[in-house]
Design a protein around this motif. Structure first.
Motif, short mmCIF file in Angstrom:
data_model
loop_
_atom_site.label_atom_id
_atom_site.label_comp_id
_atom_site.label_asym_id
_atom_site.label_seq_id
_atom_site.Cartn_x
_atom_site.Cartn_y
_atom_site.Cartn_z
N LEU A 155 7.90 -11.97 -2.27
CA LEU A 155 9.32 -12.26 -2.16
C LEU A 155 10.18 -11.51 -3.18
CD1 LEU A 155 9.05 -16.15 -1.66
CD2 LEU A 155 9.20 -14.37 0.11
N GLY A 156 9.61 -11.21 -4.32
CA GLY A 156 10.41 -10.60 -5.37
C GLY A 156 11.05 -11.63 -6.27
N TYR A 157 10.82 -12.89 -6.02
CA TYR A 157 11.28 -13.99 -6.88
C TYR A 157 10.27 -15.13 -6.73
CZ TYR A 157 13.14 -15.58 -2.38
OH TYR A 157 13.28 -15.94 -1.06
N GLU A 158 10.48 -16.21 -7.49
CA GLU A 158 9.54 -17.33 -7.58
C GLU A 158 8.26 -16.88 -8.30
OE1 GLU A 158 8.81 -18.92 -3.71
OE2 GLU A 158 10.84 -19.73 -3.48
N LYS B 50 16.64 -7.34 -10.44
CA LYS B 50 17.88 -8.04 -10.11
C LYS B 50 17.83 -9.51 -10.51
CE LYS B 50 21.04 -8.85 -6.22
NZ LYS B 50 21.26 -8.62 -4.76
N THR B 51 16.70 -10.17 -10.30
CA THR B 51 16.60 -11.60 -10.57
C THR B 51 16.24 -11.91 -12.02
OG1 THR B 51 14.29 -11.55 -9.83
CG2 THR B 51 15.96 -12.13 -8.20
N GLN B 52 15.45 -11.06 -12.68
CA GLN B 52 14.99 -11.34 -14.04
C GLN B 52 15.50 -10.37 -15.08
OE1 GLN B 52 10.69 -12.01 -14.23
NE2 GLN B 52 10.64 -12.37 -12.02
N GLY B 53 16.17 -9.31 -14.64
CA GLY B 53 16.64 -8.31 -15.57
C GLY B 53 15.64 -7.18 -15.74
N PRO B 54 16.10 -6.03 -16.21
CA PRO B 54 15.20 -4.87 -16.37
C PRO B 54 14.03 -5.13 -17.30
CG PRO B 54 17.51 -4.23 -16.58
CD PRO B 54 17.48 -5.71 -16.59
N LEU C 166 0.81 -1.22 0.00
CA LEU C 166 0.00 0.00 0.00
C LEU C 166 0.85 1.27 0.00
CD1 LEU C 166 -2.69 -1.08 2.65
CD2 LEU C 166 -2.84 -1.23 0.15
N THR C 167 2.13 1.15 0.27
CA THR C 167 3.03 2.30 0.31
C THR C 167 4.06 2.18 -0.81
OG1 THR C 167 4.61 1.25 1.83
CG2 THR C 167 2.74 2.44 2.80
N PRO C 168 4.64 3.29 -1.26
CA PRO C 168 5.62 3.22 -2.35
C PRO C 168 6.93 2.56 -1.95
CG PRO C 168 5.45 5.46 -1.51
CD PRO C 168 4.36 4.68 -0.85
N PHE C 169 7.24 2.51 -0.66
CA PHE C 169 8.54 1.98 -0.23
C PHE C 169 8.65 0.49 -0.51
CE2 PHE C 169 7.22 5.47 2.60
CZ PHE C 169 8.17 6.40 2.24
N THR C 170 7.61 -0.27 -0.21
CA THR C 170 7.66 -1.71 -0.47
C THR C 170 7.61 -2.01 -1.96
OG1 THR C 170 5.24 -1.84 -0.19
CG2 THR C 170 6.60 -2.26 1.76
N ILE C 171 6.90 -1.18 -2.73
CA ILE C 171 6.84 -1.39 -4.17
C ILE C 171 8.21 -1.20 -4.81
CG2 ILE C 171 6.09 -0.21 -6.28
CD1 ILE C 171 4.06 -2.16 -5.43
N ILE C 172 8.93 -0.18 -4.39
CA ILE C 172 10.27 0.07 -4.95
C ILE C 172 11.20 -1.09 -4.62
CG2 ILE C 172 12.29 1.57 -4.78
CD1 ILE C 172 10.41 3.91 -4.35
N ASN C 173 11.08 -1.66 -3.44
CA ASN C 173 11.90 -2.79 -3.06
C ASN C 173 11.62 -4.01 -3.93
OD1 ASN C 173 13.74 -4.27 -1.48
ND2 ASN C 173 12.10 -5.06 -0.20
#
Length: 411
Positions: A348-351, A148-152, A134-141
């Protein structure tokens, strides 16, 4: 039916009307205005639209952008040719500056902000997610983790299909308005019949674009880990296959297009109405706050001519996206259901995680989200909207400062 985006929903961007077909009509008995005339322009000649660039929005129906350079007095010792040349140079410089500001706004809205649209849609359809972002901080992370894991490239997936959907929408709108009495633009003196016809035209346009929007949505949220390289025209092929019931196999949970049409058209028309109203109100307040529009400074004239229009468009899109975010979440979940789509794990940002929902329609989707995910579940990914419009506002301000300095140095 964003992106913004889509004036309507994201992919149908249109978030605005076309920019053609306006003509300036002189009052009966009036003579054409000469180039060197010092007679002031009437109030209704003030700016309504930025320069006609692809995707520009019609904020004020039936009005035109004034041409600066008219009404330049000839000082003693100056020839008419020198004044004409100076006025022409300033006019060209103003046009170039306004075009650049509008182009920067469109580039930000459709290209730089696309990663925010990708994350926003993935969060909206991910009913497994524990982190609502709900906040921009977690989205940026999460955006950093995906990159980093899949490329830009993972952050710009499906961007080509969103442009295709916008093209289909604009083309369908133009064709329908050409062969029907439905007005594509509203005149300055509109009436209820014209508004009804105009909104009906928008609704028919969204009906035509619905299957292609579904195909574009899948390309936007599908994980790069398991997908093949999509072709440029895959969006059109899959959209046509969805209409004819052919192509990629889907599960039995796939909702028919008739069920998807109502929320899609409702979201698009409401987005267009809200954004148009907010644009008009914002532009009225900006003009009221700064009444000295007829300034002799070319810098001030350029900014008054183009920048308020972009600010009004920005405010209209922002208010429409915020107000209709719950409806957009429901619409995207209905579109993605039964398509066997696998998205990235936004916790998680991956899987990856599969989408296996079983909604029967809008009402069932809303009730299910409230029961299983809470009231805030319908706002999953809202932080991406904050990042998107913060980026857009920053680019607008930077572009304004750059062109202000360029025009000051040129005058």
């Amino acid at each position: 039916m964003h992106p913004r985006r889509p004036d309507g929903f994201d992919g149908l961007g249109y978030r605005g009307g076309g920019a053609g077909g306006r003509e300036e009509v002189l009052a009966p008995g009036s003579a054409a205005r000469s180039f060197g005339s010092s007679e002031p322009l009437p109030p209704h000649h003030w700016v309504s639209t930025p320069p006609d660039i692809p995707g520009s929005r019609n904020l004020h129906w039936g009005e035109r952008t004034p041409q600066y350079g008219a009404g330049t007095p000839i000082c003693p010792g100056q020839s008419e040719e020198s004044v004409t040349g100076s006025a022409g140079g300033n006019e060209q410089l103003n046009k170039f500056a306004g075009f650049g500001i509008g182009l920067a706004s469109l580039f930000t809205e459709n290209v730089l902000a696309h990663p925010c649209i990708v994350l926003r849609r993935q969060c909206q359809v991910n009913y497994h997610a524990k982190n609502y972002h709900l906040t921009p901080f977690t989205i940026i992370n999460v955006m950093y983790s995906f990159s980093k894991t899949q490329g830009p490239r993972a952050l710009w997936k499906g961007m080509g299909s969103t442009f295709i959907v916008q093209g289909i929408t604009l083309g369908a709108e133009g064709i329908i308005s050409e062969f029907t009495p439905l007005p594509r633009e509203l005149s300055h003196k509109w009436n209820l019949k014209q508004i009804s016809g105009h909104l009906l035209l928008k609704g028919l346009t969204y009906v035509i674009a619905t299957p292609f929007y579904s195909a574009s949505l899948i390309e936007t949220v599908q994980s790069e880990i398991i997908r093949d390289n999509p072709g440029i025209l895959d969006c059109i092929k899959e959209g046509m296959g969805r209409v004819m019931g052919m192509g990629v196999p889907h599960s039995k949970r796939l909702l028919p297009l008739l069920v998807l049409t109502f929320p899609t058209v409702l979201h698009g028309v409401l987005h267009y109405i809200i954004s148009s109203i907010v644009q008009k109100i914002t532009l009225f307040l900006l003009k009221k706050k700064n009444p000295s529009l007829e300034s002799s400074s070319q810098v001030q004239s350029m900014l008054d001519a183009y920048f308020p229009e972009l600010i009004a468009s920005f405010a209209g899109s922002l208010c429409a996206d915020v107000c209709l975010y719950p409806l957009e979440t429901v619409m995207h979940r209905l579109h993605i259901q039964g398509t066997r789509t696998i998205i990235d794990n936004t916790d998680l940002g991956y899987e990856v995680v599969p989408i296996n929902t079983q909604y029967e329609g809008m009402r069932d989707c809303i009730n299910s989200v409230k029961q299983k995910e809470g009231m805030l579940g319908i706002y999953k990914g809202f932080g991406a909207v904050v990042v998107q419009y913060a980026l857009h506002a920053t680019v607008l301000q930077i572009t304004k400062l750059i062109y202000s300095m360029l025009l000051q140095n040129a005058t």
